[in-house]
Design a protein around this motif. Sequence first.
Motif, PDB file in Angstrom:
ATOM      1  N   GLY A 506       0.828  -1.204   0.000  1.00  0.00           N
ATOM      2  CA  GLY A 506       0.000   0.000   0.000  1.00  0.00           C
ATOM      3  C   GLY A 506       0.854   1.243   0.000  1.00  0.00           C
ATOM      4  O   GLY A 506       2.084   1.193   0.144  1.00  0.00           O
ATOM      5  N   ARG A 507       0.183   2.395  -0.156  1.00  0.00           N
ATOM      6  CA  ARG A 507       0.873   3.677  -0.201  1.00  0.00           C
ATOM      7  C   ARG A 507      -0.073   4.772   0.248  1.00  0.00           C
ATOM      8  O   ARG A 507      -1.295   4.646   0.135  1.00  0.00           O
ATOM      9  CB  ARG A 507       1.375   3.967  -1.619  1.00  0.00           C
ATOM     10  N   LEU A 508       0.484   5.843   0.743  1.00  0.00           N
ATOM     11  CA  LEU A 508      -0.286   7.035   1.091  1.00  0.00           C
ATOM     12  C   LEU A 508      -0.457   7.869  -0.175  1.00  0.00           C
ATOM     13  O   LEU A 508       0.515   8.166  -0.867  1.00  0.00           O
ATOM     14  CB  LEU A 508       0.447   7.836   2.161  1.00  0.00           C
ATOM     15  N   SER A 509      -1.693   8.233  -0.479  1.00  0.00           N
ATOM     16  CA  SER A 509      -1.984   8.901  -1.744  1.00  0.00           C
ATOM     17  C   SER A 509      -1.283  10.248  -1.851  1.00  0.00           C
ATOM     18  O   SER A 509      -1.041  10.934  -0.849  1.00  0.00           O
ATOM     19  CB  SER A 509      -3.494   9.105  -1.898  1.00  0.00           C
ATOM     20  N   LEU A 510      -0.973  10.629  -3.090  1.00  0.00           N
ATOM     21  CA  LEU A 510      -0.467  11.963  -3.379  1.00  0.00           C
ATOM     22  C   LEU A 510      -1.619  12.851  -3.856  1.00  0.00           C
ATOM     23  O   LEU A 510      -2.761  12.400  -3.957  1.00  0.00           O
ATOM     24  CB  LEU A 510       0.639  11.896  -4.440  1.00  0.00           C
ATOM     25  N   LEU A 511      -1.307  14.093  -4.172  1.00  0.00           N
ATOM     26  CA  LEU A 511      -2.333  15.066  -4.526  1.00  0.00           C
ATOM     27  C   LEU A 511      -1.980  15.748  -5.837  1.00  0.00           C
ATOM     28  O   LEU A 511      -0.856  15.645  -6.337  1.00  0.00           O
ATOM     29  CB  LEU A 511      -2.480  16.110  -3.419  1.00  0.00           C
ATOM     30  N   THR A 512      -2.947  16.475  -6.388  1.00  0.00           N
ATOM     31  CA  THR A 512      -2.723  17.240  -7.600  1.00  0.00           C
ATOM     32  C   THR A 512      -2.332  18.672  -7.246  1.00  0.00           C
ATOM     33  O   THR A 512      -2.484  19.120  -6.101  1.00  0.00           O
ATOM     34  CB  THR A 512      -3.975  17.267  -8.476  1.00  0.00           C
ATOM     35  N   GLU A 513      -1.853  19.399  -8.247  1.00  0.00           N
ATOM     36  CA  GLU A 513      -1.518  20.802  -8.026  1.00  0.00           C
ATOM     37  C   GLU A 513      -2.747  21.590  -7.578  1.00  0.00           C
ATOM     38  O   GLU A 513      -2.667  22.440  -6.688  1.00  0.00           O
ATOM     39  CB  GLU A 513      -0.943  21.410  -9.306  1.00  0.00           C
ATOM     40  N   GLN A 514      -3.892  21.290  -8.166  1.00  0.00           N
ATOM     41  CA  GLN A 514      -5.120  21.990  -7.788  1.00  0.00           C
ATOM     42  C   GLN A 514      -5.481  21.718  -6.330  1.00  0.00           C
ATOM     43  O   GLN A 514      -5.915  22.623  -5.603  1.00  0.00           O
ATOM     44  CB  GLN A 514      -6.271  21.559  -8.701  1.00  0.00           C
ATOM     45  N   ASP A 515      -5.300  20.485  -5.883  1.00  0.00           N
ATOM     46  CA  ASP A 515      -5.570  20.155  -4.477  1.00  0.00           C
ATOM     47  C   ASP A 515      -4.711  21.003  -3.540  1.00  0.00           C
ATOM     48  O   ASP A 515      -5.187  21.483  -2.507  1.00  0.00           O
ATOM     49  CB  ASP A 515      -5.291  18.672  -4.213  1.00  0.00           C
ATOM     50  N   LEU A 516      -3.448  21.165  -3.886  1.00  0.00           N
ATOM     51  CA  LEU A 516      -2.529  21.877  -3.001  1.00  0.00           C
ATOM     52  C   LEU A 516      -2.774  23.377  -3.012  1.00  0.00           C
ATOM     53  O   LEU A 516      -2.680  24.028  -1.964  1.00  0.00           O
ATOM     54  CB  LEU A 516      -1.086  21.562  -3.396  1.00  0.00           C
ATOM     55  N   TRP A 517      -3.104  23.953  -4.161  1.00  0.00           N
ATOM     56  CA  TRP A 517      -3.391  25.383  -4.169  1.00  0.00           C
ATOM     57  C   TRP A 517      -4.703  25.698  -3.488  1.00  0.00           C
ATOM     58  O   TRP A 517      -4.945  26.835  -3.071  1.00  0.00           O
ATOM     59  CB  TRP A 517      -3.365  25.930  -5.589  1.00  0.00           C
TER      60      TRP A 517
END
Length: 542
Positions: A506-517
């Motif tokens: 398993g892995r901890l999900s990453l995010l998109t640029e839009q999510d971070l802004w």
Amino acid sequence: ETYTCREVCISCSVSRTRHPMLPRHMQRLGRDWVAHWDVPQRFCWNSHLSSCIRWDGHHSWAPYPWRPPHFLGPWRPPHFLGPWRPCQYWNWQPDNFTQNSLFHPFRPNMISEGDEPSSKRRRHSGIIKRHWEYFCHKSKKMKILEDKQIDQNNTEDKGKFDFTVMSYNILSQNLLEDNSHLYKHCRQPVLFWGYRFPNILREIQQLDADVLCLQEVQEDHYGMEIKPSLESLGYHCEYKMRTGRKPDGCAICFKISKFNLLSSNPVEFFRHDIPLLDRDNVGLVLLLQPRFHCKATAAVCIANTHLLYNPRRGDIKLTQLAMLLAEIASVAHRKDDRFCPIIICGDFNSVPGSPLYSFIKEGKLNYEGLPIGKVSGQEQVPRGQRILTIPIWPPSLGISQSCLYEVQQQRQEDNTVDGEIKEGKLENTEEIIIAPEKFPSKLQHHFRLSSVYSHYIPESGIREVTTCHSRSAVTVDYIFYSAAKEDSAAHPGAEDVFDGGLKLLGRLSLLTEQDLWAVNGLPNEHNSSDHLSLLAQFRLTE
């Protein structure tokens, strides 16, 4: 009379030219002085001498739990900092701060907010939500859970050992201040180490990884705060500082309840006798032995690095990578010419799909005619069109085009006769033999490596990012691992050179640029680095 922050000794940017007699410790005290806005208010000086001071109740080991009385009127600095004069850059008001924030004098050379593109001005102070993704290997499909609840069936079976690994660039405070133009979107208080470190430590404690691979670990913070804090959480820490005058480096920390340390091997990429290698980046390679495994000889090789940033020096990046791979091959090599499982973490300053990234995953790269500026893929239109030389590094480095130390390369070739394995080595082995180099413009390595992350959100196909600041939002951080034979769909037909393997659970999900802004980019009130942490769970199999 109005004074600027440059003229007040508590400013973060005291000018030596205008105050040549101001003691260095006072400059540092003024630069890093913070106070916690809470009830009751608590002061803490985050100077070089007492950088471990924190507000009472956050760290049980804080040596100075000093509580000043409440103050209701306008705040003024203590008397030992000299007479108080109003400062036009203070710009602090109680209603501008949340209950858990810090206030700090604003620095003229670190102007925050309003300078980033208007498309990024999204003043939301929410919390980033990341879920846990785990893999069902029987159905070859990925399932998503909100909590870190991985299928633990048969985890205690004979020959299996589960553990988690985190890779995290925690953003050196010195580098933050030297590159303040990258953080114009940030609210000023979130940029100070007195605010950032408790957030970073809290995240590490909550995710509770068995192995931590940290980059941009500042030496003074490591010795006075990071190492003591992690040791109190049950970790053993190994650290390698960058060479030269660079004050940060790489650290690998592991839980002593799960691993024994077999060897620690720092790697310095600077070589005074090779002009190409004039940069101060480093790596660190550990050999760990699981405490709970039926096979006494079981081991895992963990590597951590932070490659050169410069997008126009792909020749240096590839050489640094080759040096790291050569050290890994030396550390992970076993007596039967096989290798123990390998995990490589770090900030590679290269994007997915770039030649450097492809070389790591595919194990080969023909660099003939490749422009230096295209190696890492950091720039869509590379500014440097100089072509990589053949070979990239001189023979005096002692590393072959197969990313092996020459001595180890010769030993591999000695076991080969006309491309066939000697009869004495044939029984019960599946060794890989590196053939003599026929094409000097081709690099290769003999590890079958996969990436923990696919670099795209599974449902939408939108690009993931691991770092997000005022200038860019891209993926440069990775966790690569030597996949077990049944977990290596990306390498069909590849020979098994490993004594055991790693299965990604398993892995901890990453995010998109839009999510971070949507939460004002990185760093922010809750995430105190300009990088996201990467986290994966593996199963070690025989």
